[in-house]
Enzyme design. Structure first.
Site, PDB file in Angstrom:
ATOM      1  N   LYS A 162      20.305  36.499  44.714  1.00 23.25           N
ATOM      2  CA  LYS A 162      20.506  37.466  45.799  1.00 23.25           C
ATOM      3  C   LYS A 162      19.167  37.977  46.364  1.00 23.25           C
ATOM      4  O   LYS A 162      18.108  37.806  45.736  1.00 23.25           O
ATOM      5  CB  LYS A 162      21.339  38.638  45.266  1.00 23.25           C
ATOM      6  CG  LYS A 162      22.817  38.295  44.990  1.00 23.25           C
ATOM      7  CD  LYS A 162      23.513  39.514  44.369  1.00 23.25           C
ATOM      8  CE  LYS A 162      25.017  39.380  44.331  1.00 23.25           C
ATOM      9  NZ  LYS A 162      25.652  40.583  43.735  1.00 23.25           N
TER      10      LYS A 162
ATOM     11  N   TYR B  96      32.837  37.865  49.970  1.00 19.24           N
ATOM     12  CA  TYR B  96      33.284  39.028  49.207  1.00 19.24           C
ATOM     13  C   TYR B  96      34.613  39.587  49.737  1.00 19.24           C
ATOM     14  O   TYR B  96      34.917  40.760  49.531  1.00 19.24           O
ATOM     15  CB  TYR B  96      32.192  40.099  49.217  1.00 19.24           C
ATOM     16  CG  TYR B  96      31.077  39.821  48.218  1.00 19.24           C
ATOM     17  CD1 TYR B  96      31.368  39.547  46.877  1.00 19.24           C
ATOM     18  CD2 TYR B  96      29.746  39.846  48.600  1.00 19.24           C
ATOM     19  CE1 TYR B  96      30.359  39.298  45.958  1.00 19.24           C
ATOM     20  CE2 TYR B  96      28.726  39.602  47.676  1.00 19.24           C
ATOM     21  CZ  TYR B  96      29.044  39.335  46.359  1.00 19.24           C
ATOM     22  OH  TYR B  96      28.052  39.101  45.444  1.00 19.24           O
TER      23      TYR B  96
ATOM     24  N   ASN C  54      22.090  43.579  41.694  1.00 13.16           N
ATOM     25  CA  ASN C  54      22.166  42.967  40.363  1.00 13.16           C
ATOM     26  C   ASN C  54      21.760  41.497  40.342  1.00 13.16           C
ATOM     27  O   ASN C  54      22.173  40.743  39.481  1.00 13.16           O
ATOM     28  CB  ASN C  54      23.566  43.182  39.793  1.00 13.16           C
ATOM     29  CG  ASN C  54      24.625  42.608  40.703  1.00 13.16           C
ATOM     30  OD1 ASN C  54      24.298  41.952  41.691  1.00 13.16           O
ATOM     31  ND2 ASN C  54      25.880  42.828  40.379  1.00 13.16           N
TER      32      ASN C  54
ATOM     33  N   GLU D 213      34.288  29.135  47.140  1.00 13.79           N
ATOM     34  CA  GLU D 213      32.978  29.683  47.518  1.00 13.79           C
ATOM     35  C   GLU D 213      31.971  28.573  47.841  1.00 13.79           C
ATOM     36  O   GLU D 213      31.168  28.712  48.766  1.00 13.79           O
ATOM     37  CB  GLU D 213      32.441  30.552  46.369  1.00 13.79           C
ATOM     38  CG  GLU D 213      33.234  31.838  46.196  1.00 13.79           C
ATOM     39  CD  GLU D 213      32.788  32.652  44.990  1.00 13.79           C
ATOM     40  OE1 GLU D 213      31.835  32.247  44.284  1.00 13.79           O
ATOM     41  OE2 GLU D 213      33.399  33.716  44.752  1.00 13.79           O
TER      42      GLU D 213
END
Ligand code: IDP
Ligand code: MG
Length: 153
Positions: free
Chosen positions: A10, A50, A113, A127
């Site tokens: 991320k 998401y 995170n 995904e």
């Protein structure tokens, strides 16, 4: 064919120069990298990734965070890779994740995170398709496979 999972390094991991260390952990575990792209994820794509969290209080912040700066989107392959990668990532919140896990070792945050990992085989399939066409995933053999995946039964 072995299982595949989507792992996203991320934006906070990229900004904190942790991408190499995170990838090294998956490599050392013997997971096989089969696709990768370094991109700034669009807000629309973040929202689709998401979608299961739509309506939750953190959804807007989460999708903005994921699309705020570049990320490294990867696909890894191995038997049982979805569960293996989830264990290696640790619990969702950095301050709760066990030491020894990626989040446990490098994050003390709630939402920031460092990694996303698919949570089931079904969500992995979905995904992966959001980010990669079939021709962008590369099937190949690693030379040490018999030693990495050996069975003695
Ligand atoms: P996971 O990444 O461990 O699968 P999920 O529950 O699927 O966790 O949540 C997706 C992402 O949303 C988390 O990785 C985290 O970045 C963010 N998130 C989850 N819960 C919260 C929260 O309560 N506050 C802020 N961000 C959250
Ligand atoms: Mg999740």
């Amino acid at each position: 064919m072995a299982e595949r999972t989507l792992i996203i390094i991320k934006p906070d991991a990229i900004q904190r120069h942790l991408a190499g260390r995170i990838i090294a952990r998956f490599e050392k575990k013997g997971l096989k990298l089969v696709a990768a792209k370094f991109i700034q994820i669009s807000e629309d794509l973040a929202r689709r990734l998401y979608a299961v969290h739509r309506g939750k209080p953190f959804y807007e912040g989460l999708t903005k965070y994921l699309s705020s700066a570049p990320a490294l989107v990867t696909v890894w392959e191995a038997d049982g890779v979805v569960e293996i990668a989830r264990k290696m990532m640790g619990a969702t919140f950095g301050y709760e994740a066990q030491p020894g896990t990626i989040r446990g070792d490098f994050s003390s945050s709630r939402g920031y995170n460092l990694v996303h990992g698919s949570d089931s085989l079904k969500s992995a399939e979905h995904e992966i398709k959001l980010f990669f066409g079939p021709d962008e995933i590369i099937g190949y053999d690693v030379a040490d496979a018999p030693w990495l995946y050996g069975k003695n039964d």
